[in-house]
Design an enzyme around this catalytic site. Sequence first.
Site, mmCIF file in Angstrom:
data_model
loop_
_atom_site.group_PDB
_atom_site.id
_atom_site.type_symbol
_atom_site.label_atom_id
_atom_site.label_comp_id
_atom_site.label_asym_id
_atom_site.label_seq_id
_atom_site.Cartn_x
_atom_site.Cartn_y
_atom_site.Cartn_z
ATOM 1 N N GLU A 95 0.795 -1.225 0.000
ATOM 2 C CA GLU A 95 0.000 0.000 0.000
ATOM 3 C C GLU A 95 0.830 1.281 0.000
ATOM 4 O O GLU A 95 0.395 2.301 -0.528
ATOM 5 C CB GLU A 95 -0.934 0.013 1.230
ATOM 6 C CG GLU A 95 -2.022 -1.036 1.203
ATOM 7 C CD GLU A 95 -3.032 -0.797 0.096
ATOM 8 O OE1 GLU A 95 -3.455 0.365 -0.090
ATOM 9 O OE2 GLU A 95 -3.378 -1.762 -0.611
ATOM 10 N N SER A 364 -31.311 -16.610 -23.415
ATOM 11 C CA SER A 364 -32.518 -16.125 -24.093
ATOM 12 C C SER A 364 -33.335 -15.146 -23.264
ATOM 13 O O SER A 364 -34.207 -14.465 -23.796
ATOM 14 C CB SER A 364 -33.404 -17.310 -24.487
ATOM 15 O OG SER A 364 -32.823 -18.026 -25.546
#
Length: 712
Positions: A95, A364
């Site tokens: 970090e 679909s």
Amino acid sequence: MAREWRKALIRAAIISSLVFIFLALNISIWGYFYANNVFSTLSGISPVAALFDQTSFIYGNNGTLLKVIHGEINRIPVPVEKIPKHVQQAFVAIEDERFYKHHGVDPKAIIRALYNYSKEGRITEGASTITQQTMKLYFLTPEQSLWRKIKEAVLAVEFERRYSKDTVLELYLNRAYFGEGAYGIQAAAKVYFNKDSAQLTVAEGTLLAALIQAPSSYDPYINPAFATQRRNIVIEKMIAQGFITTEQGDEALKAPISLNDGREIESNDSYFTDYIIDEAISAVGEEKVLKGGLKIYSTMDPEIQHKAEKVFEQSDLFPSAKVEAAAALLENGTGEIKALVGGRKYVARHGFNRATQLARQPGSAFKPVAVYVPAFEAGYGPDSIVSDTPFKVGNYEPKNSDEGFYGQISIRTAVQWSRNVAAVRLLNQIGIDKGYEMAGKLGFNLTDDDRCLPLALGGLTRGVSPLQMAGAYAAFANQGVYIKPHAIKYIQDPEGKIIYSHPEGTAVMKASTANAIRDVLRTAVESGTGCRAGIRGAEVAGKTGTTELPDTPVFKGLSGNKDAWFVGFTPRYTAAVWMGYDEKDMDRYHYLTSYGGNQPADIFRTIMAGAMGLSAEPAVRLQDVQAQEDEQKQEALNKQVDTQGKEKQEPKKDDQQEQIKEQEEKTPENTETPKGDEKKQETPKGEVQEQDKPEEVPAKPPIRENNEEHKN
């Protein structure tokens, strides 16, 4: 002349320096008083002890209290000296590698970030230090603005002037969110490894450090491969920065991820309350939610939610124990989420929520969104004729699930029996852009790669969630008005002021279009592929969706499905149901043989009937539907004979009766590899009629749609 230029440059430099000094002095004075004001409550005591939360409350739509939240949600504060040095260093390595060298703000990181931005034209890395991140977590809002970044930097510098690096790390590691509902390093150690943070190994500590950037994406319970990859990056950075030796790093790299399976939860937590909290944080910021004393009035109907959760406990509705599912139920006229179930079992606070975070291809079920609604907008109607005949554009040649064709049929019939080729042809006729734009209006975030014909069959790059599908279909039932699904009606601050309220709706299609799509989707349920979703005493409309197994070596030679959907609505509610395996659980022995028209439709019917207080017994006899489909096939065949003067080959008879019988007997999911030839993705070559060829079709690998109803 040169002397004059030299004097001018000197004067300009002096003036610039004075202006800079003046601005810096003013910013320093302002920053000093601003920081003093912010840190006033910390004076003379430990900042960890001084930072406390105000309790917030979540209420159901009937006013009942659902949950109490406060800043200590699954957080167990621990002094920094109880956190192993190698764990602290893991966070520093990934970090903020210059954490111990800068004074709150890292000029080198800022310059590097600006350089990369100018070079790449986009943000490729951040410049925030751990101290700045800590200031944002405790004292600022999450808004993205230059002014907030200035405040963040000023507070970071002043905080480090007053407190040690250890204090910064203690605040950061006790406040950071690690996923799975764990706030703080101690809670994370308990959740993931069932141990105290003081006992974390290098491999375990680096895994936790890896989660900080994106807890959901790197969740080792859901995405172990991504989590391992990210953990290894942290280990390599620790080696490079001298925090651990190469030998220690190699040992950690070889260590498997061994997680705790006994994750504990509170009885009042659920996928829905997790989502309410997430939505609240997105609306007003994490700090206000966790310690702002808010009253959050949600849309949850506790009774409907309880019934939906009970449906997911019915093992007979699922083909096997490992098969997962998710559902979202909305109120059409308001967009309010009434029930949300993100999996068959709720296992961890803020874990993976399949109802909202899933990204799977809808098959679909996407045809109404990308094909039929835009077609109705363009002037087509339910009885307009479309062609269900062989069709090929470039290398893309869609197929129907029965490998046959119906010929010239109405849109109603195409929807009723989920004909793939007719849908792709129709999208080609109206234009891909119309389908792409309508999908965007209905809440789907598509990519440019989705601007192609497979869009008709739900062939999407990123996939969709049940909540997104429910939101889109709710617009069909709401006269074409799309309202973004939401879990919160409004939020009040401690003084009773409303600081957030739900979004308004937007008309995205004509009311006549909404009526037309409702009409054909009713047919699909009353006498088509979605018959099992029908509810006695209620008007139901909806669509099935199924996607085949991916064409990868893992599934070579197998015939099965990856995802099964049913999405439908009644005049008041809309619900979307997804069924499938989590990616990590899929292999040659674990995949779906279910399709959208069977178990997902059954789950939809049971949930929707419960919400309406009606019987969950099917409204239509499956045998009647089979007979009607056979009759439809024969009619289509006769039309081909009459129109062309010669008999066409009759579509292949399927084995649906055997499949229906098998599903009614509730047989479990296959545990042995099915025998059979590989289902090839490439379709036979054939000519395309000239009028069917678009001028340009974006290139994209075809995605075969196994639409649901005709395959074993």
